[in-house]
Design an enzyme around this catalytic site. Sequence first.
Site, PDB file in Angstrom:
ATOM      1  N   GLY A 271      48.462  31.800  50.970  1.00  0.00           N
ATOM      2  CA  GLY A 271      47.383  30.899  51.348  1.00  0.00           C
ATOM      3  C   GLY A 271      46.712  31.200  52.674  1.00  0.00           C
ATOM      4  O   GLY A 271      46.177  30.301  53.313  1.00  0.00           O
ATOM      5  N   SER A 272      46.687  32.465  53.096  1.00  0.00           N
ATOM      6  CA  SER A 272      46.031  32.759  54.379  1.00  0.00           C
ATOM      7  C   SER A 272      44.535  32.460  54.322  1.00  0.00           C
ATOM      8  O   SER A 272      43.950  31.989  55.301  1.00  0.00           O
ATOM      9  CB  SER A 272      46.273  34.214  54.793  1.00  0.00           C
ATOM     10  N   ASN A 273      43.906  32.693  53.166  1.00  0.00           N
ATOM     11  CA  ASN A 273      42.487  32.327  53.047  1.00  0.00           C
ATOM     12  C   ASN A 273      42.316  30.816  53.073  1.00  0.00           C
ATOM     13  O   ASN A 273      41.347  30.310  53.652  1.00  0.00           O
ATOM     14  CB  ASN A 273      41.904  32.899  51.744  1.00  0.00           C
TER      15      ASN A 273
ATOM     16  N   MET B 258      45.902  33.285  41.295  1.00  0.00           N
ATOM     17  CA  MET B 258      46.148  34.461  40.450  1.00  0.00           C
ATOM     18  C   MET B 258      46.116  34.153  38.956  1.00  0.00           C
ATOM     19  O   MET B 258      46.677  34.889  38.159  1.00  0.00           O
ATOM     20  CB  MET B 258      47.497  35.090  40.825  1.00  0.00           C
ATOM     21  N   ARG B 259      45.474  33.050  38.567  1.00  0.00           N
ATOM     22  CA  ARG B 259      45.355  32.752  37.136  1.00  0.00           C
ATOM     23  C   ARG B 259      43.901  32.952  36.718  1.00  0.00           C
ATOM     24  O   ARG B 259      42.987  32.656  37.490  1.00  0.00           O
ATOM     25  CB  ARG B 259      45.750  31.302  36.849  1.00  0.00           C
ATOM     26  N   ILE B 260      43.733  33.416  35.475  1.00  0.00           N
ATOM     27  CA  ILE B 260      42.378  33.524  34.931  1.00  0.00           C
ATOM     28  C   ILE B 260      42.050  32.203  34.258  1.00  0.00           C
ATOM     29  O   ILE B 260      42.796  31.736  33.394  1.00  0.00           O
ATOM     30  CB  ILE B 260      42.281  34.692  33.934  1.00  0.00           C
TER      31      ILE B 260
ATOM     32  N   HIS C 137      37.295  37.972  46.251  1.00  0.00           N
ATOM     33  CA  HIS C 137      37.907  39.097  45.549  1.00  0.00           C
ATOM     34  C   HIS C 137      37.965  40.274  46.520  1.00  0.00           C
ATOM     35  O   HIS C 137      36.954  40.581  47.175  1.00  0.00           O
ATOM     36  CB  HIS C 137      37.075  39.458  44.314  1.00  0.00           C
TER      37      HIS C 137
ATOM     38  N   GLU D 217      32.802  35.040  33.087  1.00  0.00           N
ATOM     39  CA  GLU D 217      33.256  36.436  33.080  1.00  0.00           C
ATOM     40  C   GLU D 217      34.043  36.717  34.364  1.00  0.00           C
ATOM     41  O   GLU D 217      33.579  36.383  35.467  1.00  0.00           O
ATOM     42  CB  GLU D 217      32.040  37.366  32.990  1.00  0.00           C
ATOM     43  N   LEU D 218      35.179  37.335  34.268  1.00  0.00           N
ATOM     44  CA  LEU D 218      36.068  37.562  35.412  1.00  0.00           C
ATOM     45  C   LEU D 218      35.388  38.399  36.492  1.00  0.00           C
ATOM     46  O   LEU D 218      34.816  39.452  36.210  1.00  0.00           O
ATOM     47  CB  LEU D 218      37.336  38.277  34.922  1.00  0.00           C
TER      48      LEU D 218
HETATM   49  C1  GRF Z   1      45.079  38.746  48.991  1.00  0.00           C
HETATM   50  O1  GRF Z   1      45.361  39.976  48.380  1.00  0.00           O
HETATM   51  C2  GRF Z   1      43.591  38.562  49.060  1.00  0.00           C
HETATM   52  O2  GRF Z   1      42.934  39.804  49.165  1.00  0.00           O
HETATM   53  C3  GRF Z   1      43.248  37.915  47.747  1.00  0.00           C
HETATM   54  O3  GRF Z   1      44.381  37.135  47.402  1.00  0.00           O
HETATM   55  C4  GRF Z   1      45.561  37.653  48.060  1.00  0.00           C
HETATM   56  C5  GRF Z   1      46.341  36.595  48.768  1.00  0.00           C
HETATM   57  O4  GRF Z   1      45.514  35.909  49.628  1.00  0.00           O
HETATM   58  N1  GRF Z   1      42.078  37.099  47.900  1.00  0.00           N
HETATM   59  P1  GRF Z   1      46.029  34.584  50.424  1.00  0.00           P
HETATM   60  O5  GRF Z   1      46.761  35.073  51.651  1.00  0.00           O
HETATM   61  O6  GRF Z   1      46.977  33.840  49.493  1.00  0.00           O
HETATM   62  O7  GRF Z   1      44.782  33.840  50.750  1.00  0.00           O
END
Ligand code: GRF
Length: 194
Positions: A11-13, A89-91, A108, A142-143
Amino acid sequence: QRVAILISGGGSNMVALVRSMTGDHPARPVLVLSDNPEAGGLVRAGALGVPAVAVDRRRFGRDRAAFERALTEALAPHRPDLICLAGFMRILSADFVRPWAGRMLNIHPSLLPLYPGLHTHRRAIEAGDRWHGCTVHEVTEELDAGPILGQARVPILPGDTEAALAARVLEREHVLYPAVLRRLCEGQRGRIDL
Ligand code: GRF
Protein backbone atom coordinates in the site's frame (compact mmCIF):
# COMPACT_ATOMS: atom_id res chain seq x y z
CA GLN A 1 -15.02 14.03 -3.03
CA ARG A 2 -15.03 10.72 -1.12
CA VAL A 3 -12.20 8.42 -2.25
CA ALA A 4 -11.94 4.66 -1.67
CA ILE A 5 -8.55 3.03 -2.29
CA LEU A 6 -8.25 -0.67 -3.21
CA ILE A 7 -5.01 -2.47 -2.36
CA SER A 8 -3.59 -5.99 -2.25
CA GLY A 9 -0.20 -5.51 -0.57
CA GLY A 10 2.07 -2.98 1.09
CA GLY A 11 0.00 0.00 0.00
CA SER A 12 2.80 2.52 -0.57
CA ASN A 13 0.70 4.21 -3.27
CA MET A 14 -2.27 4.25 -0.89
CA VAL A 15 -0.13 5.98 1.75
CA ALA A 16 0.99 8.61 -0.77
CA LEU A 17 -2.63 9.21 -1.84
CA VAL A 18 -3.95 9.41 1.75
CA ARG A 19 -1.17 11.79 2.77
CA SER A 20 -1.95 14.03 -0.21
CA MET A 21 -5.64 14.48 0.68
CA THR A 22 -5.25 17.16 3.36
CA GLY A 23 -5.78 20.90 3.75
CA ASP A 24 -7.54 22.50 0.79
CA HIS A 25 -7.52 19.28 -1.26
CA PRO A 26 -11.14 18.72 -2.37
CA ALA A 27 -11.02 14.97 -1.61
CA ARG A 28 -10.75 12.84 1.51
CA PRO A 29 -10.03 9.10 1.86
CA VAL A 30 -13.08 7.26 3.23
CA LEU A 31 -11.99 3.61 2.95
CA VAL A 32 -9.02 1.36 2.22
CA LEU A 33 -10.20 -2.03 0.97
CA SER A 34 -8.00 -5.06 0.38
CA ASP A 35 -8.68 -8.46 -1.21
CA ASN A 36 -5.90 -9.81 1.00
CA PRO A 37 -6.48 -9.78 4.80
CA GLU A 38 -2.69 -9.95 5.35
CA ALA A 39 -2.01 -6.83 3.27
CA GLY A 40 0.44 -4.57 5.12
CA GLY A 41 -1.42 -1.60 3.71
CA LEU A 42 -4.40 -2.34 5.98
CA VAL A 43 -2.26 -1.66 9.07
CA ARG A 44 -0.77 1.47 7.45
CA ALA A 45 -4.26 2.76 6.63
CA GLY A 46 -5.36 2.24 10.22
CA ALA A 47 -2.29 4.12 11.45
CA LEU A 48 -3.31 7.00 9.16
CA GLY A 49 -6.83 7.00 10.63
CA VAL A 50 -8.56 5.64 7.51
CA PRO A 51 -11.15 2.83 7.86
CA ALA A 52 -9.53 -0.36 6.54
CA VAL A 53 -11.46 -3.49 5.51
CA ALA A 54 -10.48 -6.81 3.91
CA VAL A 55 -12.70 -8.86 1.63
CA ASP A 56 -10.73 -12.10 1.54
CA ARG A 57 -10.76 -13.29 -2.06
CA ARG A 58 -10.00 -16.82 -0.85
CA ARG A 59 -13.49 -17.02 0.68
CA PHE A 60 -14.99 -16.95 -2.82
CA GLY A 61 -12.89 -19.53 -4.68
CA ARG A 62 -13.59 -19.15 -8.37
CA ASP A 63 -16.83 -17.21 -7.91
CA ARG A 64 -15.68 -13.78 -9.05
CA ALA A 65 -19.22 -12.37 -9.12
CA ALA A 66 -19.71 -13.22 -5.44
CA PHE A 67 -16.33 -11.68 -4.59
CA GLU A 68 -17.23 -8.49 -6.45
CA ARG A 69 -20.63 -8.33 -4.77
CA ALA A 70 -18.77 -8.47 -1.43
CA LEU A 71 -16.52 -5.63 -2.58
CA THR A 72 -19.57 -3.55 -3.48
CA GLU A 73 -21.16 -4.29 -0.10
CA ALA A 74 -17.96 -3.26 1.71
CA LEU A 75 -17.78 -0.01 -0.28
CA ALA A 76 -21.44 1.00 0.00
CA PRO A 77 -21.57 2.32 3.60
CA HIS A 78 -18.69 4.71 2.84
CA ARG A 79 -20.44 6.23 -0.20
CA PRO A 80 -17.28 6.72 -2.31
CA ASP A 81 -17.44 9.06 -5.30
CA LEU A 82 -14.16 7.78 -6.72
CA ILE A 83 -12.15 4.54 -6.53
CA CYS A 84 -8.36 4.43 -6.80
CA LEU A 85 -6.83 1.01 -7.51
CA ALA A 86 -3.35 1.09 -5.96
CA GLY A 87 -1.39 -2.12 -6.17
CA PHE A 88 -4.70 -3.96 -6.42
CA MET A 89 -3.90 -7.32 -8.01
CA ARG A 90 -7.35 -8.57 -9.07
CA ILE A 91 -8.86 -8.15 -12.51
CA LEU A 92 -12.32 -6.61 -12.12
CA SER A 93 -15.14 -7.69 -14.39
CA ALA A 94 -16.85 -5.41 -16.89
CA ASP A 95 -20.00 -5.59 -14.73
CA PHE A 96 -18.11 -4.24 -11.73
CA VAL A 97 -16.25 -1.54 -13.67
CA ARG A 98 -19.13 -0.23 -15.79
CA PRO A 99 -20.97 1.74 -13.04
CA TRP A 100 -17.63 3.38 -12.11
CA ALA A 101 -16.83 4.59 -15.64
CA GLY A 102 -14.85 7.82 -15.34
CA ARG A 103 -14.66 7.43 -11.55
CA MET A 104 -12.15 4.58 -11.19
CA LEU A 105 -8.40 5.08 -11.59
CA ASN A 106 -5.45 2.70 -11.66
CA ILE A 107 -1.70 3.07 -11.60
CA HIS A 108 0.29 0.71 -13.79
CA PRO A 109 4.10 0.39 -13.65
CA SER A 110 4.86 0.97 -17.34
CA LEU A 111 4.49 3.64 -20.01
CA LEU A 112 1.19 2.30 -21.41
CA PRO A 113 0.36 1.24 -24.02
CA LEU A 114 3.73 -0.45 -23.59
CA TYR A 115 3.72 -3.52 -21.36
CA PRO A 116 0.17 -4.03 -20.12
CA GLY A 117 -0.06 -6.93 -17.67
CA LEU A 118 2.63 -8.22 -15.34
CA HIS A 119 6.46 -8.22 -15.02
CA THR A 120 6.68 -4.82 -16.70
CA HIS A 121 10.16 -3.87 -15.42
CA ARG A 122 11.78 -7.11 -16.55
CA ARG A 123 10.12 -6.81 -19.97
CA ALA A 124 11.38 -3.24 -20.44
CA ILE A 125 14.93 -4.22 -19.48
CA GLU A 126 14.86 -7.29 -21.72
CA ALA A 127 13.58 -5.16 -24.62
CA GLY A 128 16.60 -2.89 -24.22
CA ASP A 129 14.41 0.17 -23.68
CA ARG A 130 16.13 3.39 -22.56
CA TRP A 131 12.98 4.73 -20.87
CA HIS A 132 10.34 3.25 -18.61
CA GLY A 133 7.88 4.62 -16.05
CA CYS A 134 4.31 4.53 -14.76
CA THR A 135 0.85 5.46 -15.95
CA VAL A 136 -2.35 6.55 -14.22
CA HIS A 137 -5.37 5.73 -16.34
CA GLU A 138 -9.14 5.46 -16.10
CA VAL A 139 -10.20 1.86 -15.57
CA THR A 140 -12.33 0.47 -18.40
CA GLU A 141 -13.50 -3.00 -19.28
CA GLU A 142 -10.25 -3.73 -21.09
CA LEU A 143 -7.25 -4.42 -18.82
CA ASP A 144 -4.68 -1.60 -18.57
CA ALA A 145 -6.19 0.21 -21.56
CA GLY A 146 -8.34 3.13 -20.37
CA PRO A 147 -7.78 6.84 -21.14
CA ILE A 148 -4.38 7.94 -19.84
CA LEU A 149 -4.53 10.73 -17.22
CA GLY A 150 -0.79 10.95 -16.51
CA GLN A 151 2.61 9.40 -16.96
CA ALA A 152 6.01 9.70 -15.30
CA ARG A 153 9.23 8.58 -17.02
CA VAL A 154 12.42 7.17 -15.59
CA PRO A 155 15.63 6.19 -17.40
CA ILE A 156 16.69 2.55 -17.56
CA LEU A 157 20.35 2.60 -16.57
CA PRO A 158 23.09 0.21 -17.73
CA GLY A 159 23.16 -2.84 -15.49
CA ASP A 160 19.75 -2.02 -13.99
CA THR A 161 18.25 -4.94 -12.13
CA GLU A 162 14.49 -5.46 -12.11
CA ALA A 163 14.46 -4.46 -8.42
CA ALA A 164 16.43 -1.24 -8.99
CA LEU A 165 14.17 -0.21 -11.85
CA ALA A 166 11.00 -1.13 -9.91
CA ALA A 167 12.14 1.04 -7.01
CA ARG A 168 12.88 3.97 -9.34
CA VAL A 169 9.40 3.65 -10.88
CA LEU A 170 7.62 3.22 -7.55
CA GLU A 171 9.11 6.47 -6.28
CA ARG A 172 7.60 8.28 -9.29
CA GLU A 173 4.24 6.54 -8.76
CA HIS A 174 4.05 8.21 -5.37
CA VAL A 175 4.36 11.62 -7.06
CA LEU A 176 2.25 10.99 -10.14
CA TYR A 177 -0.81 9.36 -8.58
CA PRO A 178 -1.52 12.14 -6.02
CA ALA A 179 -0.97 14.79 -8.72
CA VAL A 180 -3.44 13.13 -11.10
CA LEU A 181 -6.01 12.58 -8.32
CA ARG A 182 -5.88 16.24 -7.26
CA ARG A 183 -6.18 17.47 -10.83
CA LEU A 184 -9.21 15.20 -11.42
CA CYS A 185 -10.88 16.28 -8.16
CA GLU A 186 -10.37 19.93 -9.08
CA GLY A 187 -12.22 19.29 -12.32
CA GLN A 188 -9.24 20.04 -14.49
CA ARG A 189 -8.69 18.22 -17.78
CA GLY A 190 -5.54 17.21 -19.66
CA ARG A 191 -2.74 14.79 -18.95
CA ILE A 192 0.06 15.20 -16.47
CA ASP A 193 3.47 14.21 -17.81
CA LEU A 194 6.36 14.16 -15.34
C1 GRF B 1 4.01 -1.92 -7.26
O1 GRF B 1 4.68 -2.83 -8.08
C2 GRF B 1 3.50 -0.78 -8.09
O2 GRF B 1 4.32 -0.56 -9.21
C3 GRF B 1 2.15 -1.26 -8.55
O3 GRF B 1 1.67 -2.09 -7.50
C4 GRF B 1 2.77 -2.61 -6.73
C5 GRF B 1 2.59 -2.41 -5.26
O4 GRF B 1 2.33 -1.09 -4.99
N1 GRF B 1 1.28 -0.14 -8.76
P1 GRF B 1 1.91 -0.59 -3.50
O5 GRF B 1 3.20 -0.40 -2.74
O6 GRF B 1 1.07 -1.69 -2.87
O7 GRF B 1 1.18 0.69 -3.73
